[in-house]
Motif scaffolding. Sequence first.
Motif, mmCIF file in Angstrom:
data_model
loop_
_atom_site.group_PDB
_atom_site.id
_atom_site.type_symbol
_atom_site.label_atom_id
_atom_site.label_comp_id
_atom_site.label_asym_id
_atom_site.label_seq_id
_atom_site.Cartn_x
_atom_site.Cartn_y
_atom_site.Cartn_z
ATOM 1 N N ASN A 1 -8.746 -8.014 2.198
ATOM 2 C CA ASN A 1 -8.287 -7.370 3.751
ATOM 3 C C ASN A 1 -7.664 -6.077 3.346
ATOM 4 N N ILE A 2 -8.267 -4.882 3.897
ATOM 5 C CA ILE A 2 -7.645 -3.338 3.722
ATOM 6 C C ILE A 2 -7.794 -2.983 5.071
ATOM 7 N N LYS A 3 -6.852 -2.343 5.611
ATOM 8 C CA LYS A 3 -6.648 -1.732 6.637
ATOM 9 C C LYS A 3 -7.322 -2.510 7.994
ATOM 10 N N GLY A 4 -6.859 -3.711 7.849
ATOM 11 C CA GLY A 4 -6.824 -4.991 8.842
ATOM 12 C C GLY A 4 -8.411 -5.466 9.029
ATOM 13 N N LYS A 5 -9.209 -5.005 8.063
ATOM 14 C CA LYS A 5 -10.601 -5.426 8.033
ATOM 15 C C LYS A 5 -10.756 -6.278 6.697
ATOM 16 N N LYS B 1 -2.683 8.173 1.419
ATOM 17 C CA LYS B 1 -1.774 7.411 2.318
ATOM 18 C C LYS B 1 -2.019 7.614 3.720
ATOM 19 N N SER B 2 -3.072 8.650 4.214
ATOM 20 C CA SER B 2 -3.143 9.254 5.532
ATOM 21 C C SER B 2 -4.313 8.451 6.022
ATOM 22 N N SER B 3 -4.549 8.563 7.287
ATOM 23 C CA SER B 3 -5.608 7.836 8.102
ATOM 24 C C SER B 3 -7.051 8.130 7.547
ATOM 25 N N ASP B 4 -7.157 9.088 6.826
ATOM 26 C CA ASP B 4 -8.646 9.380 6.051
ATOM 27 C C ASP B 4 -8.709 8.232 5.029
ATOM 28 N N PHE B 5 -8.020 7.900 4.518
ATOM 29 C CA PHE B 5 -7.986 6.575 3.507
ATOM 30 C C PHE B 5 -7.498 5.450 4.080
ATOM 31 N N MET C 1 0.649 -1.352 0.102
ATOM 32 C CA MET C 1 0.059 -0.051 -0.044
ATOM 33 C C MET C 1 0.641 1.435 0.139
ATOM 34 N N THR C 2 2.028 1.074 0.397
ATOM 35 C CA THR C 2 2.921 2.294 0.436
ATOM 36 C C THR C 2 3.363 2.814 -0.904
ATOM 37 N N LYS D 1 0.235 15.974 -3.077
ATOM 38 C CA LYS D 1 -1.076 16.251 -2.139
ATOM 39 C C LYS D 1 -1.916 15.181 -2.077
ATOM 40 N N LEU D 2 -2.361 14.409 -3.277
ATOM 41 C CA LEU D 2 -3.209 13.498 -3.394
ATOM 42 C C LEU D 2 -2.655 12.114 -2.999
ATOM 43 N N GLU D 3 -1.598 11.773 -3.269
ATOM 44 C CA GLU D 3 -0.971 10.754 -2.697
ATOM 45 C C GLU D 3 -0.762 10.691 -1.103
#
Length: 175
Positions: free
Chosen positions: A115-119, A80-84, A59-60, A74-76
């Motif tokens: 599995n994305i973000k542990g879900k 990659k932030s906690s918003d997404f 994901m990085t 800015k978009l990248e």
Amino acid sequence: LSLQSFAGPVDGEVKVKDAKVIWKGFKVTGAHEGLISLESGTLVFKKGELIGGDFTVDMTSLTCTDLSGGYKSKLEGHLKSSDFFDTDKQPESTLSITKVTKINSSSYSVKADLNIKGKSEKIEFITSIYGNKATSSLKVDRTKYGIKYGSGSFFDSLGDNMIYDEFELIIDVNF
């Protein structure tokens, strides 16, 4: 002619350096797209027919290909932030094939755990296989993975800033 051309595809590690994973996200005023890299991948065959597989996505590595300069950065950074996708805390996503149903000689209906973000959520898509190449296109509802930023399903009065819940992945891999 090799024996493989008669027997069909055989189990194989995906050539991750040759893999192409395109993401497309959509909003009221347009869309953005980019690339993301596979960390690893395997497809499993029995008697030349797809029966399983597992993939790990870095994901990085997420990049935007339709912007440049400050807008691109800015978009990248935002994706990659906690918003997404929160790549600092969740640097990998995985897809594990759980069931495959043959449609015809080259196409399969695939059920998998994504599995994305542990879900982890169940997902279904079509995969086509020609020789040692697999191609898939799938739609993912980001809100099922807790990614609600800018979602019209959760927030009112977003207007032109609304981001659609589904994003698309187009995957081409060689094995």
